[in-house]
Design a protein around this motif. Structure first.
Motif, PDB file in Angstrom:
ATOM      1  N   VAL A  49       0.838  -1.161  -0.109  1.00 22.19           N
ATOM      2  CA  VAL A  49      -0.090  -0.023  -0.132  1.00 22.19           C
ATOM      3  C   VAL A  49       0.992   0.977   0.002  1.00 22.19           C
ATOM      4  CG1 VAL A  49      -1.940  -1.234   1.169  1.00 22.19           C
ATOM      5  CG2 VAL A  49      -0.262   0.099   2.438  1.00 22.19           C
ATOM      6  N   ILE A  50       0.327   2.241  -0.813  1.00 20.91           N
ATOM      7  CA  ILE A  50       1.062   3.563  -0.719  1.00 20.91           C
ATOM      8  C   ILE A  50      -0.014   4.460  -0.019  1.00 20.91           C
ATOM      9  CG2 ILE A  50       1.920   5.501  -1.997  1.00 20.91           C
ATOM     10  CD1 ILE A  50       2.466   3.392  -4.397  1.00 20.91           C
ATOM     11  N   PRO A  51       0.524   4.885   1.231  1.00 23.29           N
ATOM     12  CA  PRO A  51      -0.278   5.871   2.159  1.00 23.29           C
ATOM     13  C   PRO A  51      -0.375   7.368   1.553  1.00 23.29           C
ATOM     14  CG  PRO A  51       1.309   5.417   3.272  1.00 23.29           C
ATOM     15  CD  PRO A  51       1.511   4.584   2.201  1.00 23.29           C
ATOM     16  N   TYR A  69       6.591   3.513  -0.765  1.00 25.74           N
ATOM     17  CA  TYR A  69       6.457   4.847  -0.948  1.00 25.74           C
ATOM     18  C   TYR A  69       6.553   5.110  -2.536  1.00 25.74           C
ATOM     19  CZ  TYR A  69       7.204   5.512   3.851  1.00 25.74           C
ATOM     20  OH  TYR A  69       7.192   5.329   5.493  1.00 25.74           O
ATOM     21  N   PRO A  70       5.899   6.198  -3.144  1.00 25.31           N
ATOM     22  CA  PRO A  70       5.866   6.236  -4.540  1.00 25.31           C
ATOM     23  C   PRO A  70       7.253   5.942  -5.260  1.00 25.31           C
ATOM     24  CG  PRO A  70       4.757   7.981  -3.491  1.00 25.31           C
ATOM     25  CD  PRO A  70       5.329   7.147  -2.322  1.00 25.31           C
ATOM     26  N   ARG A  74       3.120   2.321 -10.268  1.00 30.35           N
ATOM     27  CA  ARG A  74       1.772   3.333  -9.875  1.00 30.35           C
ATOM     28  C   ARG A  74       0.832   2.466  -9.322  1.00 30.35           C
ATOM     29  NH1 ARG A  74       1.628   8.530 -14.013  1.00 30.35           N
ATOM     30  NH2 ARG A  74       3.935   8.322 -14.420  1.00 30.35           N
ATOM     31  N   PRO A  75       0.008   2.902  -8.476  1.00 29.30           N
ATOM     32  CA  PRO A  75      -1.243   1.908  -7.783  1.00 29.30           C
ATOM     33  C   PRO A  75      -2.155   1.640  -8.893  1.00 29.30           C
ATOM     34  CG  PRO A  75      -0.880   4.030  -6.658  1.00 29.30           C
ATOM     35  CD  PRO A  75      -0.056   4.300  -7.949  1.00 29.30           C
ATOM     36  N   LEU A 105      -1.967  10.793  -5.751  1.00 24.28           N
ATOM     37  CA  LEU A 105      -2.268   9.482  -5.646  1.00 24.28           C
ATOM     38  C   LEU A 105      -3.408   9.271  -6.886  1.00 24.28           C
ATOM     39  CD1 LEU A 105      -2.178   7.930  -2.274  1.00 24.28           C
ATOM     40  CD2 LEU A 105      -0.981   7.184  -4.242  1.00 24.28           C
ATOM     41  N   ALA A 106      -4.476  10.463  -6.799  1.00 21.09           N
ATOM     42  CA  ALA A 106      -5.588  10.333  -7.730  1.00 21.09           C
ATOM     43  C   ALA A 106      -5.022  10.305  -8.981  1.00 21.09           C
ATOM     44  CB  ALA A 106      -6.201  11.467  -7.079  1.00 21.09           C
ATOM     45  N   TYR A 107      -4.270  11.195  -9.247  1.00 20.50           N
ATOM     46  CA  TYR A 107      -3.704  11.366 -10.723  1.00 20.50           C
ATOM     47  C   TYR A 107      -3.141  10.274 -11.142  1.00 20.50           C
ATOM     48  CZ  TYR A 107      -1.916  14.210 -14.744  1.00 20.50           C
ATOM     49  OH  TYR A 107      -1.708  14.671 -16.147  1.00 20.50           O
TER      50      TYR A 107
END
Length: 225
Positions: A49-51, A69-70, A74-75, A105-107
């Motif tokens: 997971v990437i918080p 971490y990023p 990508r997620p 994250l959304a993008y």
């Protein structure tokens, strides 16, 4: 009832994870419940997971999820919450101060899913809440003054324990008390034109799906509701 709805919608969102190996996590109380449910699921030891915030990072780590971490990868899916959701699925976010990382994250997610209880639905953004904007500490008083002049609205620095609230990025949050917004994209662009503004808590056209709980029922929203 609201806490019940948050649990219901969090469990429904689990069904969307599928075979994803990398999951982005937004912030806030509903996402924290989703993380709890994810940690109890049979996918818990098969994903990373990437918080988007230290708050959610701590929750995920404490529950034994693998936090990364990023990086280049990508997620496949990010699950996030929202403070308000309008009929075009535009979002108002930043109540917890994590709007910048949430938007990153959304993008960069293949699928961006919003989970919420029914009280978050509004006709227009800023119907119930102020508009959060992340700003640089450097020249912050100038930035706030320029925002007031440009928008003709009250603008104040968010406080916590008698001191300015500081984001995980070391920035400040300016809360803009404005009337309900008719054109979110235009307002977002207007605010971003002010030097010192880092990011705006308006998310236009980023949500792929919005899951909203009303009682024990969950509706999947697309454009218009």
């Amino acid at each position: 009832m609201i806490e019940f709805e948050k649990r219901v919608v969090a469990r429904e969102a689990l069904k969307l994870i599928g075979d994803a190996k990398l999951v982005g996590l937004g912030s806030g109380s509903t996402v924290a419940i989703f993380v709890e449910e994810l940690a109890k699921s049979d996918r818990a030891n098969k994903i990373s997971v990437i918080p988007s915030s230290k708050q959610i990072e701590e929750v995920a780590s404490d529950l034994g999820l693998k936090v990364i971490y990023p990086d280049d990868e990508r997620p496949e899916i990010t699950v996030d919450g929202a403070d308000e959701i309008d009929s075009d699925l535009n979002l108002l976010k930043g109540g917890g101060g994590a709007l910048l990382r949430e938007k990153v994250l959304a993008y960069n997610s293949s699928t961006y899913v919003i989970i919420a209880d029914h009280t978050k639905l509004v006709e227009r953004l800023c119907s119930k809440r102020a508009l959060p904007v992340e700003v640089l500490p450097y020249g912050a008083s100038w930035t706030l003054d320029n925002l007031r002049k440009r928008l003709n609205c009250d603008v104040g620095i968010r406080m916590k324990d008698l001191s300015p609230f500081v984001t995980d990025n070391g920035n400040l949050i300016a809360d803009i008390s404005c009337p309900p917004i008719d054109d979110p994209a235009s307002i977002e662009s207007e605010i971003k034109g002010v030097p010192g503004v880092v990011e705006v808590g308006i998310f236009v056209g980023l949500a792929d799906l919005v899951l909203v709980a009303r009682g024990s029922e969950v509706k999947v929203l697309r454009q218009g509701f």
